[in-house]
Design an enzyme around this catalytic site. Structure first.
Site, PDB file in Angstrom:
ATOM      1  N   LYS A 117      -5.882   5.684 -12.487  1.00 11.24           N
ATOM      2  CA  LYS A 117      -4.634   5.233 -13.117  1.00 11.24           C
ATOM      3  C   LYS A 117      -4.902   3.991 -13.965  1.00 11.24           C
ATOM      4  O   LYS A 117      -4.365   3.836 -15.060  1.00 11.24           O
ATOM      5  CB  LYS A 117      -3.562   4.932 -12.066  1.00 11.24           C
ATOM      6  CG  LYS A 117      -2.228   4.491 -12.698  1.00 11.24           C
ATOM      7  CD  LYS A 117      -1.145   4.263 -11.666  1.00 11.24           C
ATOM      8  CE  LYS A 117      -1.298   2.918 -10.977  1.00 11.24           C
ATOM      9  NZ  LYS A 117      -0.968   1.775 -11.891  1.00 11.24           N
ATOM     10  N   HIS A 157      -3.363   4.399  -2.632  1.00 14.47           N
ATOM     11  CA  HIS A 157      -4.403   3.598  -1.978  1.00 14.47           C
ATOM     12  C   HIS A 157      -5.060   4.389  -0.850  1.00 14.47           C
ATOM     13  O   HIS A 157      -6.278   4.360  -0.679  1.00 14.47           O
ATOM     14  CB  HIS A 157      -3.798   2.323  -1.387  1.00 14.47           C
ATOM     15  CG  HIS A 157      -3.231   1.373  -2.386  1.00 14.47           C
ATOM     16  ND1 HIS A 157      -1.877   1.104  -2.470  1.00 14.47           N
ATOM     17  CD2 HIS A 157      -3.824   0.628  -3.342  1.00 14.47           C
ATOM     18  CE1 HIS A 157      -1.677   0.223  -3.430  1.00 14.47           C
ATOM     19  NE2 HIS A 157      -2.832  -0.088  -3.979  1.00 14.47           N
ATOM     20  N   LEU A 161       0.813  -1.219   0.000  1.00 14.25           N
ATOM     21  CA  LEU A 161       0.000   0.000   0.000  1.00 14.25           C
ATOM     22  C   LEU A 161       0.848   1.271   0.000  1.00 14.25           C
ATOM     23  O   LEU A 161       1.905   1.326   0.613  1.00 14.25           O
ATOM     24  CB  LEU A 161      -0.925  -0.001   1.218  1.00 14.25           C
ATOM     25  CG  LEU A 161      -1.908  -1.172   1.324  1.00 14.25           C
ATOM     26  CD1 LEU A 161      -2.799  -1.005   2.550  1.00 14.25           C
ATOM     27  CD2 LEU A 161      -2.756  -1.314   0.065  1.00 14.25           C
TER      28      LEU A 161
END
Length: 282
Positions: free
Chosen positions: A151, A37, A33
């Site tokens: 993304k 995130h 992460l």
């Protein structure tokens, strides 16, 4: 922080929360992460009482066994990072067997052709793997809202199609790309970049920004040729593809239309690390 490894146990827990009137948000991840995130999770916390974060490296969406093997697995660090964000986060970190029950095979999906564009051309079977894991996670967690970053814009589009076709009853929220200070789109793969590639990688976003400007006055073909030339002349970054596509169909643009909305998509190799990015053009 509650960490579940069993789908039945987390399913029961979430059911109780929902019966009490708690709205459930969900961010599926493959771990390692980063702040990208965290931006999704923080967005979800604004509109949900509890956020569920899954941490699972899904084998059926990798077309490269070596990439699967090398993918970072940092569960302890991930849980520690989540603890700093909010007490209202639940982690689901299943084993492969908990998800696939001894049959680690992707389901076949039709996403009305979306799966054959861009990433689908270069990563055979990838979106069958994505569809399989996302559908199963939605069935296990049964969230009200699920958050995905732009993304992976093609993935976001395909998941919206998945929810629609299979009537999964989850509201899909797309969130802006979270970037490092130098413009590089945040990715778990970034930590594997060697120093010289780390320095070079921001060139990807810089090129996208220039392409965005050029698209205002130039044709899609001319902009594409210009981008390809920039990478052909680059010392170490290797372009896999640059595509300008319609955001609804994801099909490559042949001729611009004023009423359509377009986005530029790119995939680049920085050594053996594959990086993707995209940018809105109009």
């Amino acid at each position: 922080m509650l960490v579940f490894t069993n789908k039945n146990k987390i399913g029961t827990h979430v059911t109780v929360l929902k019966e009490e009137g708690t709205k459930i948000g969900f961010v599926p991840t493959m771990g390692a992460l980063h702040q990208g995130h965290m931006s999704l999770i923080k967005e979800g916390l604004l509109n949900n009482g509890v956020m569920v974060v899954s941490i699972f490296v899904n084998p059926t969406q990798f077309d490269n066994a070596d990439d699967l093997k090398k993918y970072p697995r940092t569960l302890e660090e991930d849980v520690a990072l989540l603890k700093t964000v909010s007490p209202n986060i639940i982690v689901y970190a299943p084993s492969v067997d908990d998800i696939y029950e001894g049959n680690t095979v992707a389901q076949h999906f039709s996403f009305d052709g979306l799966e054959f564009e861009m990433e689908g051309r270069f990563r055979k079977g990838h979106f069958d793997g994505v569809g399989t894991i996302v559908k199963r996670l939605f069935e296990i967690v049964a969230p009200n809202n699920a958050y995905f970053g732009e993304k992976d814009f093609q993935q976001l589009t395909i998941i919206k199609k998945l929810v629609s076709k299979y009537h999964l009853g989850v509201n899909i929220v797309g969130c802006k790309i979270h970037r490092e200070a130098n413009g590089l789109a945040m990715s778990s793969r970034n930590v594997r970049l060697k120093p010289d590639y780390k320095i070079a990688a921001p060139f990807i976003y810089k090129t996208l920004q220039e392409a965005q400007i050029k698209f205002g006055t130039k044709s899609a073909t001319i902009v594409t040729q210009w981008v390809e030339l920039q990478f052909a002349n680059h010392d170490i970054l290797e372009l896999e593809y640059f595509i300008i596509a319609d955001v609804d169909t994801l099909k490559t643009v042949k001729r611009k239309h004023k009423t359509n909305t377009y986005r530029a998509f790119i995939a680049v190799y920085a050594g053996d690390i594959r990086l993707i990015d995209n940018i809105a053009l109009n």
